[in-house]
Design a protein around this motif. Sequence first.
Motif, mmCIF file in Angstrom:
data_model
loop_
_atom_site.group_PDB
_atom_site.id
_atom_site.type_symbol
_atom_site.label_atom_id
_atom_site.label_comp_id
_atom_site.label_asym_id
_atom_site.label_seq_id
_atom_site.Cartn_x
_atom_site.Cartn_y
_atom_site.Cartn_z
ATOM 1 N N MET A 14 52.840 -11.946 30.771
ATOM 2 C CA MET A 14 53.421 -10.972 29.865
ATOM 3 C C MET A 14 52.803 -9.593 30.044
ATOM 4 N N LEU A 15 51.495 -9.551 30.309
ATOM 5 C CA LEU A 15 50.841 -8.267 30.503
ATOM 6 C C LEU A 15 51.334 -7.575 31.764
ATOM 7 N N ASN A 16 51.762 -8.361 32.739
ATOM 8 C CA ASN A 16 52.202 -7.796 34.004
ATOM 9 C C ASN A 16 53.688 -7.466 34.052
ATOM 10 N N ILE A 17 54.531 -8.229 33.329
ATOM 11 C CA ILE A 17 55.971 -8.017 33.458
ATOM 12 C C ILE A 17 56.557 -7.221 32.307
ATOM 13 N N ASN A 18 55.835 -7.081 31.190
ATOM 14 C CA ASN A 18 56.427 -6.413 30.041
ATOM 15 C C ASN A 18 55.532 -5.282 29.569
ATOM 16 N N LYS A 19 55.997 -4.064 29.727
ATOM 17 C CA LYS A 19 55.204 -2.889 29.383
ATOM 18 C C LYS A 19 54.918 -2.818 27.894
ATOM 19 N N SER A 20 55.921 -3.136 27.070
ATOM 20 C CA SER A 20 55.738 -3.059 25.616
ATOM 21 C C SER A 20 54.663 -4.024 25.154
ATOM 22 N N PHE A 21 54.691 -5.233 25.715
ATOM 23 C CA PHE A 21 53.688 -6.245 25.347
ATOM 24 C C PHE A 21 52.301 -5.766 25.743
ATOM 25 N N ALA A 22 52.184 -5.202 26.945
ATOM 26 C CA ALA A 22 50.881 -4.745 27.427
ATOM 27 C C ALA A 22 50.338 -3.622 26.556
ATOM 28 N N MET A 23 51.203 -2.671 26.172
ATOM 29 C CA MET A 23 50.761 -1.565 25.332
ATOM 30 C C MET A 23 50.346 -2.052 23.954
ATOM 31 N N ALA A 24 51.110 -3.001 23.413
ATOM 32 C CA ALA A 24 50.775 -3.543 22.093
ATOM 33 C C ALA A 24 49.442 -4.266 22.151
ATOM 34 N N ALA A 25 49.216 -5.034 23.212
ATOM 35 C CA ALA A 25 47.957 -5.774 23.351
ATOM 36 C C ALA A 25 46.778 -4.822 23.446
ATOM 37 N N LYS A 26 46.990 -3.687 24.083
ATOM 38 C CA LYS A 26 45.926 -2.699 24.241
ATOM 39 C C LYS A 26 45.550 -2.057 22.913
ATOM 40 N N LYS A 27 46.530 -1.896 22.015
ATOM 41 C CA LYS A 27 46.299 -1.168 20.766
ATOM 42 C C LYS A 27 45.890 -2.060 19.611
ATOM 43 N N VAL A 28 45.904 -3.385 19.795
ATOM 44 C CA VAL A 28 45.559 -4.288 18.702
ATOM 45 C C VAL A 28 44.324 -5.094 19.083
ATOM 46 N N PRO A 29 43.120 -4.633 18.699
ATOM 47 C CA PRO A 29 41.913 -5.393 19.003
ATOM 48 C C PRO A 29 41.862 -6.686 18.199
ATOM 49 N N VAL A 30 41.476 -7.784 18.838
ATOM 50 C CA VAL A 30 41.418 -9.071 18.146
ATOM 51 C C VAL A 30 40.080 -9.218 17.464
ATOM 52 N N LEU A 31 40.079 -9.673 16.238
ATOM 53 C CA LEU A 31 38.852 -9.862 15.485
ATOM 54 C C LEU A 31 38.496 -11.330 15.487
ATOM 55 N N GLY A 32 37.415 -11.663 16.222
ATOM 56 C CA GLY A 32 37.052 -13.058 16.373
ATOM 57 C C GLY A 32 38.218 -13.791 16.994
ATOM 58 N N GLN A 33 38.625 -14.914 16.411
ATOM 59 C CA GLN A 33 39.775 -15.650 16.883
ATOM 60 C C GLN A 33 40.821 -15.769 15.783
ATOM 61 N N LEU A 34 40.651 -15.013 14.704
ATOM 62 C CA LEU A 34 41.540 -15.194 13.568
ATOM 63 C C LEU A 34 42.341 -13.940 13.233
ATOM 64 N N ALA A 35 41.656 -12.859 12.942
ATOM 65 C CA ALA A 35 42.333 -11.694 12.381
ATOM 66 C C ALA A 35 42.470 -10.577 13.398
ATOM 67 N N SER A 36 43.329 -9.625 13.080
ATOM 68 C CA SER A 36 43.461 -8.411 13.870
ATOM 69 C C SER A 36 43.612 -7.251 12.909
ATOM 70 N N ILE A 37 43.318 -6.059 13.407
ATOM 71 C CA ILE A 37 43.481 -4.865 12.591
ATOM 72 C C ILE A 37 44.370 -3.906 13.367
ATOM 73 N N VAL A 38 45.412 -3.415 12.722
ATOM 74 C CA VAL A 38 46.386 -2.563 13.385
ATOM 75 C C VAL A 38 46.573 -1.278 12.588
ATOM 76 N N THR A 39 47.153 -0.278 13.255
ATOM 77 C CA THR A 39 47.535 0.947 12.565
ATOM 78 C C THR A 39 48.866 0.684 11.882
ATOM 79 N N TRP A 40 48.810 0.432 10.582
ATOM 80 C CA TRP A 40 50.015 0.078 9.852
ATOM 81 C C TRP A 40 50.858 1.309 9.531
ATOM 82 N N THR A 41 50.200 2.418 9.203
ATOM 83 C CA THR A 41 50.904 3.662 8.908
ATOM 84 C C THR A 41 50.377 4.766 9.810
#
Length: 293
Positions: free
Chosen positions: A63-90
Amino acid sequence: MNIFKSKKEYDNMPVPFELNNLIEKAVSKAEYMKAGKSIKIKSGYIRAGGIICFAAVIFLIIMLNINKSFAMAAKKVPVLGQLASIVTWTDYEDENEKRVINIKMPKIESSGSDNLENRINNEIRVKINTVVTEAEERAEEYRQAFLATGGRDEDWHPLEILVDYEVKCNENNILSFVITKAESYASVYTEKYYYNIDMETGREIRLGDLLGPDYIELSNEIIKEDIEERISTDENAMFFGYGENDDFTSARFESIDEDEKFYINEDEQAVIVFDKYEIAPGYMGFVEFVIAR
């Protein structure tokens, strides 16, 4: 970052043919191993759980190689441990003749606890809404004062109100992040709000939880030693009550408060933060001290 646009792109992403094959193979191997069998890969053995994890990794790589949107989203959403994530909601910008607003508001999700997420996210939303409303009121007061003293509308420069955040720690069920609000006109006025959360229990992490019952004495000792060290090694370092600032003995650092502001760094150490002008001249900015046992 437009959260809703990213979600729509994610929902509409085509599933690659290779992924179907990988999943089918992983499921077949997992069913085979239910009978106590194992599959040899090089020199080791991976059981069912490992096969499924392996397939998940391959899926991510595809997915990181074939889909640009997925790759960009993965880059902007750091994973917290193995459970939570923090995103820019607004991510909000607005401008009129009185002020310019630029807001990035964080949101916790995928923690496994709706109650925890709702509580923290609502607290963040209320806090940011409150500080922005207060800043807008100040902007109008400044403008009216400017006009009342002979200033012209066309000469008024809108007040800038900026809100942003920074994740400080995202390891081992510890979530620590800082929200910064800055107002800029003739000078910059900045406030910071600190969030330190145990993602396993949902509790706020306090200094005593990290440093033990003697955290006040420990912190005071380290901070005083650090101040002396900075003054002796950095000619630009200056603190109230020391050297050229001997006259400001009333502002000299003596002790932290029980609820002193702090964040947790990547090494899971407490970092105590003092506001501008709290224990040092304004040019020193926000002064930080790492407290480690």
